[in-house]
Enzyme design. Structure first.
Site, mmCIF file in Angstrom:
data_model
loop_
_atom_site.group_PDB
_atom_site.id
_atom_site.type_symbol
_atom_site.label_atom_id
_atom_site.label_comp_id
_atom_site.label_asym_id
_atom_site.label_seq_id
_atom_site.Cartn_x
_atom_site.Cartn_y
_atom_site.Cartn_z
ATOM 1 N N GLU A 139 -19.119 21.073 34.179
ATOM 2 C CA GLU A 139 -18.311 22.162 33.624
ATOM 3 C C GLU A 139 -17.512 21.697 32.406
ATOM 4 O O GLU A 139 -16.419 22.190 32.130
ATOM 5 C CB GLU A 139 -17.375 22.752 34.681
ATOM 6 C CG GLU A 139 -18.102 23.551 35.747
ATOM 7 C CD GLU A 139 -17.160 24.355 36.622
ATOM 8 O OE1 GLU A 139 -15.999 23.933 36.777
ATOM 9 O OE2 GLU A 139 -17.589 25.391 37.142
ATOM 10 N N GLU A 170 -8.264 19.345 26.914
ATOM 11 C CA GLU A 170 -8.538 18.738 28.216
ATOM 12 C C GLU A 170 -9.900 19.261 28.655
ATOM 13 O O GLU A 170 -10.012 20.213 29.413
ATOM 14 C CB GLU A 170 -7.429 19.107 29.211
ATOM 15 C CG GLU A 170 -7.495 18.350 30.525
ATOM 16 C CD GLU A 170 -8.395 19.027 31.546
ATOM 17 O OE1 GLU A 170 -9.562 18.582 31.691
ATOM 18 O OE2 GLU A 170 -7.955 19.984 32.181
#
Length: 321
Positions: free
Chosen positions: A87, A78
């Site tokens: 990020e 993920e």
């Protein structure tokens, strides 16, 4: 990240979730769950409590520092961040793919598409700015420049609805996890030419993404999308085709963070303008968008937005930290 081999082996990032456990009761898999944060300690305890230590190996380390001696069948991660790439852990997936994935192996999610579209959001703008025009009977409009800077200097993570979107979405970047390289993620630039579907003030631009869970496939690059046509009709066709694919759940599994779908924790990323632009139906909104990794921290995102409409041109720069 989960890596797997032997009968069926997985490579999994972020084992703080229960995914690494869910994979095992239904197979004879070997699972490597790699996590850099301290949640790996708790993940190890959960694995022990479920008597899966012989199948699930939790590694408390950054992916780039792990040594795996065999090739794996599946990589699951993920990695998606806000605005898809903020990020983002995609570079770690690329590292794992290039070093450990078997030929013909599976990466999940397999593909992702980042979209953007101009939006109108009068209520949000008014709540942040117009308040200062009359603060309990006191004229504090001299605060407006500072209020706009504080409210809109950085991108905002929030949920909007499809009614806020002024045009058909534009594909900023399509990511094929089987072929994408780390270098092409360092800086992404693309031009857009969109047409407003209604009369409304343009308050900013929204970004969202879809993530697809599938095998290797092909998708036109941004350059191919632009060749021969840069009209909203082209983008609407691409977007509608993906919507139809999503509806066919037997063909493809897709996670959507679009305004018209159920909200997710990613929500949408909004880059608000300091000054709204009034647009009418069929008015062109055009410009370019550049997303680049920050030199300060490669997980930060520099945003350079150029936009023009109604004979007025502007530049908005921002950093997602």
């Amino acid at each position: 990240m989960i890596l797997g081999w032997r009968n069926f082996v997985h490579f999994f990032t972020s084992p703080g979730s229960s995914t690494s456990l869910l994979l095992n009761p239904f197979s004879h898999s070997q699972v490597y769950a790699i996590e850099a944060s301290d949640i790996a300690v708790q993940a190890s305890e959960v694995v022990k409590a479920n008597n899966l230590s012989d199948k699930v190996i939790v590694i408390h380390e950054r992916v780039e520092k792990v040594s795996i001696q065999e090739k794996v069948d599946v990589i699951i991660s993920e990695w998606m961040g806000y605005m898809l790439l903020y990020e983002s852990m995609l570079s770690s997936v690329i590292f794992a793919r290039d070093n450990w994935l078997k030929q013909g192996g599976l990466i999940l999610p397999s593909h992702a598409t980042l979209y953007m579209a101009p939006i109108t959001h009068s209520e949000r703008y008014s709540d942040s700015i117009d308040f200062w025009r009359d603060v309990y009977g006191i004229d504090m409009s001299v605060m407006l420049p500072l209020a706009k800077q504080c409210a809109f200097e950085e991108p905002s993570i929030e949920t909007i609805s499809a009614e806020n979107v002024l045009t058909w979405p534009f594909v900023v970047k399509f990511v094929d996890c089987y072929t994408v390289t780390a270098r092409e993620l360092e800086s992404i630039t693309t031009k857009y030419n969109l047409t407003s579907m209604l009369r409304a003030p343009l308050h900013g631009f929204a970004f969202w993404f879809d993530a697809e869970f599938n095998g290797p496939s092909t998708f036109p690059s941004n350059n191919n999308l632009l060749s021969g046509s840069s009209t909203s009709d082209l983008y609407s066709n691409v977007y509608n085709n993906q919507r139809r694919q999503k509806a066919k759940s037997d063909q493809v599994l897709m996670l959507s963070t679009a305004p018209e779908d159920e909200p997710t924790h990613w929500q949408q990323t909004i880059l608000y303008l300091y000054e709204p632009i009034e647009v009418i139906q069929d008015q062109t909104i055009e410009g370019s968008i550049t997303l680049s990794q920050s030199r300060e921290n490669p997980r930060f995102l520099n945003i350079h937005l150029e936009y023009s409409s109604g004979g007025r041109s502007f530049i908005k720069e921002s950093i997602m930290r």
